[in-house]
Design an enzyme around this catalytic site. Sequence first.
Site, mmCIF file in Angstrom:
data_model
loop_
_atom_site.group_PDB
_atom_site.id
_atom_site.type_symbol
_atom_site.label_atom_id
_atom_site.label_comp_id
_atom_site.label_asym_id
_atom_site.label_seq_id
_atom_site.Cartn_x
_atom_site.Cartn_y
_atom_site.Cartn_z
ATOM 1 N N ASN A 192 46.181 54.406 25.850
ATOM 2 C CA ASN A 192 47.080 53.239 26.284
ATOM 3 C C ASN A 192 48.385 53.956 25.810
ATOM 4 O OD1 ASN A 192 48.741 51.183 26.905
ATOM 5 N ND2 ASN A 192 47.636 49.338 25.949
ATOM 6 N N ARG A 236 45.170 53.932 30.735
ATOM 7 C CA ARG A 236 45.788 52.450 31.370
ATOM 8 C C ARG A 236 47.065 53.028 31.801
ATOM 9 N NH1 ARG A 236 49.290 48.044 28.493
ATOM 10 N NH2 ARG A 236 48.984 46.585 30.252
ATOM 11 N N HIS A 274 48.057 42.711 34.046
ATOM 12 C CA HIS A 274 46.821 42.186 33.442
ATOM 13 C C HIS A 274 45.668 42.252 34.058
ATOM 14 C CE1 HIS A 274 49.718 39.548 30.592
ATOM 15 N NE2 HIS A 274 49.746 40.744 30.206
ATOM 16 N N ARG A 328 59.657 36.113 27.308
ATOM 17 C CA ARG A 328 59.974 36.317 28.754
ATOM 18 C C ARG A 328 59.949 34.891 29.379
ATOM 19 N NH1 ARG A 328 55.274 40.215 30.543
ATOM 20 N NH2 ARG A 328 55.713 41.419 28.581
ATOM 21 N N GLU A 342 40.188 44.734 27.167
ATOM 22 C CA GLU A 342 40.604 45.580 28.401
ATOM 23 C C GLU A 342 40.126 47.173 28.029
ATOM 24 O OE1 GLU A 342 44.538 43.480 27.465
ATOM 25 O OE2 GLU A 342 44.851 44.314 29.496
#
Length: 412
Positions: free
Chosen positions: A10, A94, A183, A244, A387
């Site tokens: 990643n 990823r 996601h 956010r 993940e």
Amino acid sequence: MSSTRVLVLNSGSSSVKYQLLDMRDRGRLAVGLVERIGEETSRLRHTPLHSGGETRESAGPVPDHEAALKAVSAELAKDGLGLDSPELAAIGHRVVHGGKRFTEPTVIDDTVLAEIERLIPVAPLHNPANLTGIRTAQALRPDLPQVAVFDTAFHTTMPESAARYAIDVRTADEHRIRRYGFHGTSHAYVSRATAELLGRAPEEVNVIVLHLGNGASASAVRGGKCVETSMGLTPLEGLVMGTRSGDLDPAVIFHLVRVGGMSMDEIDTLLNKRSGLTGLCGDNDMREIRRRVDEGDERARLAFDIYIHRLKKYIGAYYAVLGRVDAVVFTAGVGENAAPVREAAIADLETLGLAVDAELNAVRSDEARLISPADSRVAVAVVPTDEELEIATQTYALVGRDRGAGSERVGE
Ligand code: AMP
């Protein structure tokens, strides 16, 4: 010797996270992280899990991603797991944005690289870093299949009615403006694991997945396929997140430009870095916010209430989208750990068949588990996301299927 290991990478702009898994038992052999790449104070943290070894840390300048991957390989090699090992079957990367085109994990070739590059305008922060990671890994092991697993792929099954914004169609198409969602690897893994927890096939169940981490998103999954998700063109839309804003009237931006005199970059920073829980109360960590709420802090209370209000709106909306819901599932840092968030989000929803059992909700565990009362019409569950395991599983499945057959893509 059979190749059964997959390295998951990643790659961020200044960091590389990695895990090495053995797909025979899906066990983790090693995990680690290189941080602050390009700075004087880079740091590598490596844990060789398969030998039960201690975490090793090293500091010192790591100038670029190539140096970072070489350092990772050197750490792995100390335990006989180096990148040159014939037991390594593939590297799974990823990749944040796969646009409309990449609906599945994909073996990377030059065409795929060019397409990921073409998507940089819609993912300016992430895709360049992901590309650097891929190119570096390719240079180190040119013979090895490298697979891209896209954060957006799981959401490409959304119908046009959910994926399109109600703006002029030609303008939207010209600039590839639509709701992509993110996601996706987590939503795919967690929705499938929830079906497993219920003892049913994924095709049979409808699930609302609430991925609540520092970034947060919800999805509605019908029979294993995503039909709606809360993030949009970018990961800014939807739920209240750590830093956010989530949903916002777009006219707020015009107002900040025309009346507030702010620049686009300033507004970008405001909405992505200085909003959400941080903007509302100064903290983005749910543990700290709960501590302040328990002490009677009004700002923290309001931030928590706004976070929960937005979450409830999405649960209700996705209930209506799905029509029949079999489970609502919480995952990621907040979803897996913050019992008060789960309790508050599901409170007063008995008419929808939703309830949380206080005792079950208070249990701390790394296992997938139900937290609804036994007689609940709709299951409420906590399912830890993974993940990296999902990326490794998808990578290994693709390489096993396609070994030597080149790339596979589904067209736009
Ligand atoms: P993630 O992005 O999935 O790693 O989630 C990170 C976030 O999870 C942190 O910013 C915290 O808000 C939250 N978190 C982690 N551990 C806990 C905990 N024990 N209780 C409440 N929130 C937690």
